[in-house]
Design an enzyme around this catalytic site. Structure first.
Site, PDB file in Angstrom:
ATOM      1  N   ARG A   1     -14.823   3.982   9.837  1.00 52.71           N
ATOM      2  CA  ARG A   1     -14.732   2.730  10.575  1.00 52.71           C
ATOM      3  C   ARG A   1     -13.378   2.697  11.281  1.00 52.71           C
ATOM      4  NH1 ARG A   1     -13.606  -2.389   6.474  1.00 52.71           N
ATOM      5  NH2 ARG A   1     -11.941  -1.463   5.206  1.00 52.71           N
TER       6      ARG A   1
ATOM      7  N   THR B   1       0.816  -1.213   0.000  1.00 56.85           N
ATOM      8  CA  THR B   1       0.000   0.000   0.000  1.00 56.85           C
ATOM      9  C   THR B   1       0.844   1.256   0.000  1.00 56.85           C
ATOM     10  OG1 THR B   1      -1.753  -1.187   1.167  1.00 56.85           O
ATOM     11  CG2 THR B   1      -1.846   1.216   1.214  1.00 56.85           C
TER      12      THR B   1
ATOM     13  N   ASP C   1     -12.267   3.447   2.600  1.00 62.46           N
ATOM     14  CA  ASP C   1     -11.197   3.994   3.457  1.00 62.46           C
ATOM     15  C   ASP C   1     -10.391   5.056   2.715  1.00 62.46           C
ATOM     16  OD1 ASP C   1     -12.085   1.992   5.154  1.00 62.46           O
ATOM     17  OD2 ASP C   1     -10.411   0.646   4.712  1.00 62.46           O
TER      18      ASP C   1
ATOM     19  N   GLN D   1      -6.173  -1.668  -2.823  1.00 57.78           N
ATOM     20  CA  GLN D   1      -5.472  -0.506  -2.263  1.00 57.78           C
ATOM     21  C   GLN D   1      -4.546   0.140  -3.300  1.00 57.78           C
ATOM     22  OE1 GLN D   1      -5.539  -3.518  -0.798  1.00 57.78           O
ATOM     23  NE2 GLN D   1      -6.170  -3.312   1.345  1.00 57.78           N
TER      24      GLN D   1
END
Length: 400
Positions: A288, A146, A220, A176
């Site tokens: 989250r 990532t 995310d 990602q």
């Protein structure tokens, strides 16, 4: 009487000259300065934190090798390069350690720059022409982790990006894929677009400020452990992989001191252009917990109908970890729009989720999340970069 009138006329003339000098970007040395996109003149006063916007450049990146802008009188011409990597390695990379305390400004001319790079030097400023793109397509699915997938990695402190686009085009199927990774302390992203899908912006560490910037993604898409404030930014949700849900934030604080966190003040959450129709069948959540003490604040934000009424979601959507619901700190205050918590009964019933109100005397609790208090912005952000010094205004009245 004639003498008095003559004296008054002289004073008026002198005042007019001073006004004209200021409007034209003049300074007390008499050296002329160019203007950048009609912005205010450069004030290079490091002690006061006032130096914005940069109007003279140390390097110019121009794919077409066009003529570089004229330097201020008495200054040498900036060096022109054809790639951003060259400007960083040959230009900024040639500085010695003492020079790294000074700002190095790179003008990126309009174009599409298919480059991925890390900025390791301190105080590097990238200034775009607004329509240029820095673009890459690395991702986890191309055997890249990532961190290494980032199109731009800002590692040195004092990084600034202004008026440009940084994107990762890997797409939702490639998981990602970071557009911008910033672990730059006291960094600023101003009037930019950060674009990707999963994990678009990795706000890794340090104090960071994002102002009037678009951030587009799916899962995310703002994540990391930075202590960051996002002011008047647009969080633009895109269509994820089929059957998946979207999450705007995955903040990574993992200690009780809450020494990191994301604050979104006076921001706008909506579907990205061309994605609204397909997002009607996709759940999108504010955040989250990437770590147990995940710390996120939305205040004074316009939350569009793309936001699910429950607001927040466990790391695994259908696996609620009771202990984590008590340790997270997710705060909402003065938000409005169809996705706001107007009916708090619809939000998840977590101890760590707090919908603050004036009626309960919560203003002081929310105030500590303003930019000046949360990241000390008034100590290091240039006075010419506009952000709200205090609290967001009360929400507008509901439309009839």
């Amino acid at each position: 009487m004639a003498a008095v009138q003559q004296h008054q006329q002289l004073l008026l003339a002198l005042l007019l000259v001073l006004v004209l000098l200021f409007a034209c970007g003049g300074d007390s040395t008499g050296a002329g300065t160019a203007r950048l996109s009609g912005s205010a003149r450069l004030i290079d006063d490091a002690a006061a934190g006032r130096w914005w916007p940069p109007i003279s450049f140390h390097a110019v990146v121009d794919q077409q090798q066009k003529t570089a802008p004229a330097p201020p009188p008495g200054a040498g011409p900036p060096t022109t390069y054809t790639t951003i990597v060259e400007a960083l390695t040959k230009g900024a990379g040639g500085r010695n350690q003492s020079d790294e305390r000074k700002r190095y400004v790179i003008l990126i001319k309009a174009g599409r720059y298919e480059e991925t790079f890390n900025i390791t030097g301190n105080n590097i400023i990238l200034v775009g022409e607004g329509i240029d793109h820095i673009t890459g397509n690395k991702s986890n699915m191309t055997s890249t982790d990532t961190v290494a997938s980032a199109t731009v990695g800002a590692v040195g402190d004092g990084f600034v990006a202004y008026n440009l686009t940084i994107q990762n085009t890997a797409g939702p199927a490639n998981r990602q894929a970071v557009a911008l990774r910033s672990k730059s302390n006291k960094s600023i992203v101003y009037k930019c677009r950060i674009e990707g899908y999963e994990d678009t912006l990795y706000a890794e560490n340090g104090q960071q400020l994002y102002v009037e910037t678009e951030i587009a993604g799916t899962v995310d898409f703002v994540f990391g452990n930075a202590r960051a404030v996002f002011h008047k930014c647009s969080l633009l949700v895109r269509v994820p992989l089929h059957g998946k849900h979207n999450v705007i934030t995955a903040q990574s604080c993992n200690n009780t001191s809450l020494d990191s966190g994301f604050v979104f003040q006076s921001c706008h959450v909506a579907a990205d252009e061309g994605h609204a129709e397909k997002l009607k069948s996709v759940d999108t959540f504010l955040g989250r917990p990437h770590k147990d003490f995940s710390h996120v604040v939305f205040m004074g934000c316009d939350l569009g109908d793309v936001v699910n009424s429950t607001g927040w979601v466990p790391w695994k959507k259908d696996e609620v970890i009771e202990s984590v619901t008590r340790t997270v700190t997710y705060i909402e205050f003065r938000n409005y729009g169809p996705g706001a918590a107007s009916d708090t009964r619809r939000r998840v019933n977590w101890t760590g989720v707090q919908v603050l109100t004036e009626a309960r005397g919560d203003v002081a609790k929310a105030e500590k999340y303003t930019a000046d208090l949360f990241i000390g912005a008034n100590q290091w952000v240039p006075a010419e970069i506009p952000y709200e010094r205090g609290m967001p205004p009360p929400p507008p009245p509901p439309a009839n």
